[in-house]
Design an enzyme around this catalytic site. Structure first.
Site, mmCIF file in Angstrom:
data_model
loop_
_atom_site.group_PDB
_atom_site.id
_atom_site.type_symbol
_atom_site.label_atom_id
_atom_site.label_comp_id
_atom_site.label_asym_id
_atom_site.label_seq_id
_atom_site.Cartn_x
_atom_site.Cartn_y
_atom_site.Cartn_z
ATOM 1 N N THR A 154 0.830 -1.393 -0.187
ATOM 2 C CA THR A 154 -0.341 0.307 -0.569
ATOM 3 C C THR A 154 0.831 1.406 -0.121
ATOM 4 O OG1 THR A 154 -0.099 -0.168 2.343
ATOM 5 C CG2 THR A 154 -1.997 -1.363 1.399
ATOM 6 N N GLU A 174 0.213 -6.726 10.681
ATOM 7 C CA GLU A 174 1.971 -7.672 10.621
ATOM 8 C C GLU A 174 2.907 -6.437 11.175
ATOM 9 O OE1 GLU A 174 2.923 -10.306 9.795
ATOM 10 O OE2 GLU A 174 4.392 -9.201 10.639
ATOM 11 N N CYS A 234 8.308 1.945 5.167
ATOM 12 C CA CYS A 234 7.000 2.106 6.434
ATOM 13 C C CYS A 234 6.339 3.513 7.354
ATOM 14 C CB CYS A 234 6.597 0.906 7.238
ATOM 15 S SG CYS A 234 7.333 -0.823 6.373
#
Ligand code: UGA
Length: 435
Positions: free
Chosen positions: A85, A146, A261
């Site tokens: 994403t 996760e 991230c």
């Protein structure tokens, strides 16, 4: 149990191999043929300690296969969706193209009682929008975020510090029970297993990353204050870190956070909060992002200071390209950004890294790369340490460096070196937030 894993990027490839290693029968599915071919040969498409071993074992055991055919998902009890994403090209929000495509592709192969477990990091509210799309198949949706760290991905997947499962209201299938079976070894160890609603599970993930990013930017903000007061941010971090409520971890001041991230997740979180009319609740994340990016400017400025205000045609050895050690990932790498900026100022930049050179060269071919650390620093006017690999932080002694370089300027972008030792050897040492 038979499992499918849709998306074989960082998350999916590790998840598939780790699930096979604890005894499940796993098929990993991805649209990228080259990735699937490599994985099928037992080759990890990226550097991750321990992954090649469990990939080979899984393939040899016959329990782990990879394919581009979504039909292979049929018959699995749990389908994990772990596609990327990324940040959208046109703004800060998350791009859900791959999540939507994964669900569209998977639906025809779902059977009643199956569990679809979303693992991708998504904006809160996404799962509630996806659930009706699989309803007619008789499968149920859960969100199972996760929390793996690159470099420790295998350990974090097999032995996580918590398992979070978000479920929709009124489900008849005992999806949490099925996931307890999937994660049986961790559950048996007493790993916290937290069942929530869908929105909470999605939020746990982004809140955790937002908190970690904030912690890093907090200490980097203190570094900025230390710089104008003569204080030492590393001592400050040690001292406040003794307070168990604060803790020392993630108080490493330096050139800040990067990777695939933290940066994109805090931006996507802000964008989602704006959409929800609560932008002000996480307005501080904009500051977190800005503090983080300012530290790269600071590191470049220190090199300029060390070289008398001019880097033009000076050789600067950049130790590190990966966004952190034990990784070959250069996504949003502060290390590489600093190298690119120095190059832009006219410096002759030579970048070295134990694992990330191939990725760095593909993205920034204009820089010079040298795999050998000593060759990289040979004749350099200044050295800047930007990724704290042991090879640079622990194993490079100032006396050895002195035999190779032209200048005696070292900028410690990760506060990983011993300033006393470098100064004693005749070097001008600059840390981040240290006198
Ligand atoms: C991060 C989270 O730590 C994981 O829990 C999460 O699952 C993952 O993102 C994800 O969302 O998938 P990761 O990106 O692998 O993991 O890297 P971190 O270890 O969190 O490091 C992030 C960045 O912060 C690196 O650039 C690192 O150098 C920097 N950092 C870390 C600091 O500048 N100071 C610190 O004290 C710690």
């Amino acid at each position: 149990m038979r499992l499918s894993v849709i998306g074989c990027g960082y998350l999916g490839a590790v998840h598939a191999a780790a699930m096979a290693s604890i005894g499940h029968e796993v098929v990993g599915i991805d649209v990228d043929e080259r990735k699937i071919e490599a994985l099928s040969r037992g080759e990890a498409p990226f550097f991750e300690p321990g992954l090649p071993e469990i990939l080979s074992e899984g393939i040899a055991s016959g329990r782990l296969t990879f394919t581009t055919a979504m039909a292979a998902a049929r018959g699995a009890k749990v389908h994990f969706v772990g596609v990327g994403t990324p940040q959208r090209a046109d703004g800060h929000a998350a791009d859900l193209t791959y999540v939507n495509a994964a669900f569209d592709g998977l639906v025809p192969f779902l059977t009643p009682g199956d569990v679809v477990a979303g693992k991708s990091t998504v904006p809160v509210g996404t799962a509630a929008g996806l659930a009706p799309r699989i309803e007619s198949t008789g499968a149920v949706l859960v969100w199972n975020p996760e929390f793996l760290r690159e470099g420790f991905a295998v350990k974090d997947t097999i032995d996580p510090d918590r398992i979070v499962v978000g479920v929709a209201d009124g489900q008849t299938v005992d999806a949490p029970g099925i996931l307890r079976e999937v994660y049986a070894p961790a559950v048996a160890k007493g790993t916290p297993f937290i069942v929530t609603d869908l929105a909470t599970a999605e939020l746990v993930k982004v809140a955790a990353n937002a908190f970690l990013a904030t912690k890093i930017s907090f200490i980097n903000a203190m570094a900025e204050i230390a710089e104008v007061t003569g204080a030492d941010v590393t001592q400050l971090a040690d001292a406040i870190g003794h307070d168990a409520r604060i803790g020392r971890r993630f108080l490493g001041a330096g050139i800040g956070f990067g990777g695939g991230c933290l940066p994109k997740d805090i931006r996507a979180f802000s964008a989602r909060a704006e959409e929800l009319g609560r932008g002000e609740s996480v307005a501080f994340l904009r500051e977190v992002d800005e503090i983080n990016l300012r530290r790269r400017d600071r590191a470049v400025q220190l090199v300029l200071d060390g070289l008398g205000g001019q880097v033009f045609e000076k050789k600067v050895a950049v130790l590190g390209a990966a966004f952190k050690p034990h990784s070959d990932d250069i996504r949003d790498s502060p290390a590489l950004d600093v190298a690119v900026r120095l190059h832009g100022l006219g410096a002759h930049v030579v970048v070295t890294d134990p694992e990330a050179i191939a990725n760095a060269r593909a993205k920034h071919p204009q820089l010079t790369y040298e795999a050998d650390r000593d060759e990289a620093i040979r004749d350099a006017d200044a050295i800047i340490l930007v990724t704290e690999w042991d090879k640079y932080r622990r194993e490079l002694s100032p006396s050895h460096a002195s035999t190779l370089t032209a200048g005696r300027v070292i900028v410690d972008g990760r506060n990983g070196l011993d300033p006393t030792a470098w100064r004693a050897a005749g070097w001008t040492y600059y840390g981040m937030g240290r006198p």
